[in-house]
Design a protein around this motif. Structure first.
Motif, short mmCIF file in Angstrom:
data_model
loop_
_atom_site.label_atom_id
_atom_site.label_comp_id
_atom_site.label_asym_id
_atom_site.label_seq_id
_atom_site.Cartn_x
_atom_site.Cartn_y
_atom_site.Cartn_z
N ASN A 39 30.66 39.77 38.32
CA ASN A 39 31.40 39.25 39.45
C ASN A 39 31.72 40.34 40.47
OD1 ASN A 39 32.98 37.67 41.15
ND2 ASN A 39 33.96 36.63 39.46
N THR A 62 29.07 34.10 36.21
CA THR A 62 30.00 34.42 35.13
C THR A 62 30.19 33.29 34.13
OG1 THR A 62 31.86 33.63 36.44
CG2 THR A 62 31.33 35.98 36.59
N TRP A 79 32.23 30.94 34.66
CA TRP A 79 33.67 30.69 34.75
C TRP A 79 33.92 29.46 35.59
CZ3 TRP A 79 35.92 36.11 36.37
CH2 TRP A 79 35.74 37.01 35.34
N GLN A 80 35.11 28.88 35.42
CA GLN A 80 35.53 27.78 36.27
C GLN A 80 36.09 28.35 37.58
OE1 GLN A 80 38.18 25.11 34.28
NE2 GLN A 80 36.80 24.86 32.53
N HIS A 127 38.93 28.11 39.17
CA HIS A 127 40.26 28.72 39.17
C HIS A 127 40.24 30.11 38.55
CE1 HIS A 127 40.25 26.87 35.13
NE2 HIS A 127 41.09 27.84 34.81
N SER A 128 39.34 30.36 37.61
CA SER A 128 39.23 31.69 37.00
C SER A 128 38.64 32.69 37.99
CB SER A 128 38.36 31.63 35.75
OG SER A 128 38.95 30.79 34.79
N VAL A 129 37.63 32.27 38.73
CA VAL A 129 37.03 33.15 39.74
C VAL A 129 38.05 33.48 40.83
CG1 VAL A 129 35.24 33.35 41.52
CG2 VAL A 129 34.69 32.32 39.30
N ARG A 130 38.76 32.47 41.31
CA ARG A 130 39.78 32.70 42.34
C ARG A 130 40.87 33.65 41.83
NH1 ARG A 130 38.98 27.08 43.20
NH2 ARG A 130 40.85 26.67 41.97
N GLY A 131 41.28 33.49 40.59
CA GLY A 131 42.29 34.37 40.00
C GLY A 131 41.79 35.80 39.90
N PHE A 132 40.53 35.97 39.53
CA PHE A 132 39.94 37.30 39.46
C PHE A 132 39.89 37.95 40.84
CE2 PHE A 132 36.12 39.86 40.08
CZ PHE A 132 36.36 40.89 39.19
#
Length: 65
Positions: A7, A26, A28-29, A31-36
């Motif tokens: 990422n 990744t 990932w969902q 919300h996980s990408v945005r959080g990262f």
């Protein structure tokens, strides 16, 4: 940790990067990408992340200059 490395790579340049590309890279969902992006790149690494939508509604991110 492997997902994090995949990422971060695309975000090292100021080019636009689609949310769906990070999700695919990744597994990932959204919300996980945005959080990262917000937490790790934004707060911990001190990078300014800009977010916008394309004309077709896709969310894109880029490093601020």
């Amino acid at each position: 940790m492997d997902g994090l490395r995949r990422n971060v790579g695309p975000h090292r340049s100021p080019q636009v990067h689609l949310l769906v590309d990070s999700m695919k890279a990744t597994n990932w969902q959204a919300h996980s990408v945005r959080g990262f992006l917000s937490g790790t790149l934004g707060k911990k690494m001190g990078l300014k992340i800009e977010s916008s939508k394309t004309n077709d509604g896709e969310r894109v991110y880029s490093l601020a200059k």
